[in-house]
Design a protein around this motif. Structure first.
Motif, PDB file in Angstrom:
ATOM      1  N   GLY A 178       0.823  -1.210   0.000  1.00 37.41           N
ATOM      2  CA  GLY A 178       0.000   0.000   0.000  1.00 37.41           C
ATOM      3  C   GLY A 178       0.858   1.261   0.000  1.00 37.41           C
ATOM      4  N   LEU A 179       1.900   1.225   0.818  1.00 36.46           N
ATOM      5  CA  LEU A 179       2.790   2.393   0.906  1.00 36.46           C
ATOM      6  C   LEU A 179       3.448   2.682  -0.446  1.00 36.46           C
ATOM      7  N   LEU A 180       3.970   1.619  -1.077  1.00 38.10           N
ATOM      8  CA  LEU A 180       4.668   1.816  -2.355  1.00 38.10           C
ATOM      9  C   LEU A 180       3.713   2.220  -3.479  1.00 38.10           C
ATOM     10  N   ALA A 181       2.443   1.922  -3.318  1.00 38.98           N
ATOM     11  CA  ALA A 181       1.473   2.288  -4.357  1.00 38.98           C
ATOM     12  C   ALA A 181       1.150   3.785  -4.322  1.00 38.98           C
ATOM     13  N   ARG A 182       1.317   4.425  -3.172  1.00 40.61           N
ATOM     14  CA  ARG A 182       0.829   5.804  -3.059  1.00 40.61           C
ATOM     15  C   ARG A 182       1.916   6.855  -2.829  1.00 40.61           C
ATOM     16  N   ILE A 183       3.072   6.419  -2.342  1.00 40.99           N
ATOM     17  CA  ILE A 183       4.064   7.401  -1.892  1.00 40.99           C
ATOM     18  C   ILE A 183       4.705   8.139  -3.085  1.00 40.99           C
ATOM     19  N   GLY A 184       4.988   9.431  -2.903  1.00 38.24           N
ATOM     20  CA  GLY A 184       5.647  10.221  -3.945  1.00 38.24           C
ATOM     21  C   GLY A 184       7.143   9.922  -3.999  1.00 38.24           C
ATOM     22  N   GLU A 185       7.744  10.235  -5.133  1.00 35.76           N
ATOM     23  CA  GLU A 185       9.159   9.870  -5.332  1.00 35.76           C
ATOM     24  C   GLU A 185      10.097  10.516  -4.303  1.00 35.76           C
ATOM     25  N   SER A 186       9.905  11.813  -4.057  1.00 35.20           N
ATOM     26  CA  SER A 186      10.857  12.465  -3.153  1.00 35.20           C
ATOM     27  C   SER A 186      10.642  12.006  -1.708  1.00 35.20           C
ATOM     28  N   GLU A 187       9.381  11.733  -1.368  1.00 34.70           N
ATOM     29  CA  GLU A 187       9.112  11.228  -0.003  1.00 34.70           C
ATOM     30  C   GLU A 187       9.734   9.834   0.180  1.00 34.70           C
ATOM     31  N   LEU A 188       9.644   9.023  -0.879  1.00 36.07           N
ATOM     32  CA  LEU A 188      10.218   7.673  -0.814  1.00 36.07           C
ATOM     33  C   LEU A 188      11.743   7.745  -0.699  1.00 36.07           C
ATOM     34  N   ALA A 189      12.331   8.648  -1.476  1.00 33.47           N
ATOM     35  CA  ALA A 189      13.796   8.805  -1.418  1.00 33.47           C
ATOM     36  C   ALA A 189      14.220   9.217  -0.009  1.00 33.47           C
ATOM     37  N   ALA A 233      14.452   5.260  -5.397  1.00 30.35           N
ATOM     38  CA  ALA A 233      13.082   5.786  -5.392  1.00 30.35           C
ATOM     39  C   ALA A 233      12.592   6.017  -6.824  1.00 30.35           C
ATOM     40  N   ARG A 234      13.479   6.558  -7.652  1.00 29.70           N
ATOM     41  CA  ARG A 234      13.075   6.823  -9.044  1.00 29.70           C
ATOM     42  C   ARG A 234      12.759   5.511  -9.753  1.00 29.70           C
ATOM     43  N   LYS A 235      13.588   4.506  -9.528  1.00 27.34           N
ATOM     44  CA  LYS A 235      13.400   3.190 -10.162  1.00 27.34           C
ATOM     45  C   LYS A 235      12.038   2.609  -9.745  1.00 27.34           C
ATOM     46  N   ILE A 236      11.725   2.713  -8.473  1.00 30.73           N
ATOM     47  CA  ILE A 236      10.463   2.148  -7.964  1.00 30.73           C
ATOM     48  C   ILE A 236       9.275   2.888  -8.573  1.00 30.73           C
ATOM     49  N   VAL A 237       9.359   4.197  -8.559  1.00 31.00           N
ATOM     50  CA  VAL A 237       8.235   5.006  -9.064  1.00 31.00           C
ATOM     51  C   VAL A 237       8.036   4.780 -10.578  1.00 31.00           C
ATOM     52  N   ASN A 238       9.138   4.656 -11.322  1.00 29.36           N
ATOM     53  CA  ASN A 238       9.013   4.371 -12.765  1.00 29.36           C
ATOM     54  C   ASN A 238       8.402   2.993 -12.999  1.00 29.36           C
ATOM     55  N   ALA A 239       8.867   2.009 -12.213  1.00 28.23           N
ATOM     56  CA  ALA A 239       8.368   0.633 -12.391  1.00 28.23           C
ATOM     57  C   ALA A 239       6.873   0.556 -12.084  1.00 28.23           C
ATOM     58  N   ARG A 240       6.436   1.399 -11.170  1.00 29.95           N
ATOM     59  CA  ARG A 240       5.024   1.424 -10.748  1.00 29.95           C
ATOM     60  C   ARG A 240       4.091   1.733 -11.925  1.00 29.95           C
ATOM     61  N   GLU A 241       4.612   2.429 -12.917  1.00 32.54           N
ATOM     62  CA  GLU A 241       3.775   2.764 -14.080  1.00 32.54           C
ATOM     63  C   GLU A 241       3.385   1.523 -14.866  1.00 32.54           C
ATOM     64  N   ASP A 242       4.207   0.462 -14.755  1.00 31.42           N
ATOM     65  CA  ASP A 242       3.891  -0.789 -15.479  1.00 31.42           C
ATOM     66  C   ASP A 242       3.031  -1.734 -14.648  1.00 31.42           C
ATOM     67  N   GLY A 243       2.780  -1.402 -13.410  1.00 31.46           N
ATOM     68  CA  GLY A 243       1.960  -2.273 -12.554  1.00 31.46           C
ATOM     69  C   GLY A 243       2.433  -2.182 -11.115  1.00 31.46           C
ATOM     70  N   PRO A 244       1.591  -2.588 -10.149  1.00 32.16           N
ATOM     71  CA  PRO A 244       1.949  -2.433  -8.736  1.00 32.16           C
ATOM     72  C   PRO A 244       3.136  -3.309  -8.323  1.00 32.16           C
ATOM     73  N   ILE A 245       3.864  -2.827  -7.315  1.00 34.10           N
ATOM     74  CA  ILE A 245       4.991  -3.609  -6.775  1.00 34.10           C
ATOM     75  C   ILE A 245       4.464  -4.326  -5.540  1.00 34.10           C
ATOM     76  N   THR A 246       4.360  -5.622  -5.655  1.00 35.65           N
ATOM     77  CA  THR A 246       3.644  -6.352  -4.599  1.00 35.65           C
ATOM     78  C   THR A 246       4.475  -7.441  -3.925  1.00 35.65           C
ATOM     79  N   THR A 247       5.612  -7.812  -4.491  1.00 36.66           N
ATOM     80  CA  THR A 247       6.358  -8.921  -3.882  1.00 36.66           C
ATOM     81  C   THR A 247       7.787  -8.521  -3.524  1.00 36.66           C
ATOM     82  N   THR A 248       8.344  -9.296  -2.598  1.00 34.96           N
ATOM     83  CA  THR A 248       9.689  -9.013  -2.086  1.00 34.96           C
ATOM     84  C   THR A 248      10.735  -9.131  -3.198  1.00 34.96           C
ATOM     85  N   ARG A 249      10.589 -10.130  -4.048  1.00 33.88           N
ATOM     86  CA  ARG A 249      11.560 -10.330  -5.133  1.00 33.88           C
ATOM     87  C   ARG A 249      11.528  -9.167  -6.119  1.00 33.88           C
TER      88      ARG A 249
END
Ligand code: SAM
Length: 314
Positions: A141-152, A168-184
């Motif tokens: 849930g956190l990774l789905a909503r948090i802004g890039e600078s706040e995450l950094a 943070a940038r990598k995570i936020v960019n990847a989020r555009e292709d779908g949610p990040i839901t697993t540890t791997r």
């Protein structure tokens, strides 16, 4: 009694028992009961007139430790809550305490259970909550909503990772292709953010990001600040029927500088105010033998003080 067969080895056990010296009839508050290692040792000293009160946010750990205390015949109460609510519970119980212990962070069994999402050796949902009982947000849930600078900022502050901005940038960019839901998924993204530098890292590059997210999702630092405030007020009111008794011993075990710093500062402030006296000379750390036997104890830092009373004007 204290072995890994219980999922967690209590750190600095001898040093803690010596400093906090629980005795017959004492009311002992273990703010972070975990698997009950420290509690059982302390409970063995308080006799049938004493009481061990154990608190934990993790219902499974609480039940496990409660069963151990029951089997050993230690008079006890268990409370499923955060230690930030401890004074409310004690007021209801009409109890004040002689010993307070907080062993911060997470237990080994929590870290080692893939389904809890704290690690990335196996793929699992990104959860990381210590308490599953409510409708609280997990790392997904956190990774789905948090802004890039706040995450950094979060990864920089709680994980002290020099690549926080890139991660943070990598995570936020990847989020555009779908949610990040697993540890791997997350571990691979962090590794990719490190790029060629990933090979130079002694630990997996995702270690710090995982720690940062765990600390954030469980509000570990604000909770510690609240606990220190509660203890501070308890020390001020020790001679006036507050929740901490006169001569009570208070010990805190921390595992990283974000935890140890506020503890050190609070203890030193209370000493200057004349509320407490030091029981350990500065910080106590595990010796080589303990680190060999339990490598996870390596970063443990223990500090303890004893309540002396209010700062009476001279
Ligand atoms: C390092 S372990 C404690 C281990 C314990 N001393 C033992 O010997 O087994 C930390 C425990 O604190 C709990 N915890 C973390 N934050 C908490 C909080 N704010 N309130 C209550 N329990 C908390 C975790 O769920 C975990 O069980």
């Amino acid at each position: 009694m204290s072995g890994i067969e219980h999922g967690h080895v209590p750190v600095l056990l001898d040093e803690i028992m010596e400093a906090l010296s629980p005795g017959p009839g004492d009311v002992v508050l273990d703010c972070t009961l975990g698997r009950g290692g420290h509690a059982l040792a302390m409970g063995g000293r308080i006799g049938q007139d004493g009481l061990l009160i154990g608190v934990d946010r993790d219902a499974d750990n609480l039940a496990y430790a409660g069963k151990r205390l029951e089997e050993e015949g230690v008079p006890h109460l268990t409370i499923h809550d955060s230690f930030v609510s401890i004074t409310r519970h004690l007021a209801k119980l009409e109890r004040s305490v002689d010993v307070v212990l907080a062993d911060l962070g997470v237990s080994s069994n929590q870290l080692d259970t893939p389904a809890r999402g704290f690690g990335f050796q196996e793929d699992a949902p990104l959860d990381m909550r210590l308490d599953h009982s409510g409708d609280t947000e997990d790392v997904r849930g956190l990774l789905a909503r948090i802004g890039e600078s706040e995450l950094a900022q979060l990864i920089r502050t709680f994980g002290e990772d020099p690549y926080a901005t890139t991660i943070a940038r990598k995570i936020v960019n990847a989020r555009e292709d779908g949610p990040i839901t697993t540890t791997r998924q997350l571990a691979d993204l962090v590794k990719a953010a490190y790029g060629a530098k990933a090979h130079a890292s002694r630990v997996h590059p995702a270690t710090r990001t995982f720690m940062a997210l765990r600390i954030a999702i469980n509000e570990e630092i604000p909770s510690l600040e609240i606990l220190l405030d509660l203890i501070s007020r308890g020390c001020e009111t020790a001679s006036a029927g507050g929740w901490i008794n006169e001569n009570a011993r208070i010990g805190i075990i921390s595992f990283h500088s974000l935890e140890d710093r506020p503890v050190k500062q609070a203890f030193s402030r209370w000493q200057k105010q004349g509320l407490v006296a030091g029981l350990t000379s500065g910080v106590v750390r595990p010796g080589e033998a303990e680190i060999q036997a339990n490598p996870r104890s390596r970063s443990a830092k223990f500090r303890a003080v004893q309540v002396t009373g209010p700062n009476r004007p001279k």
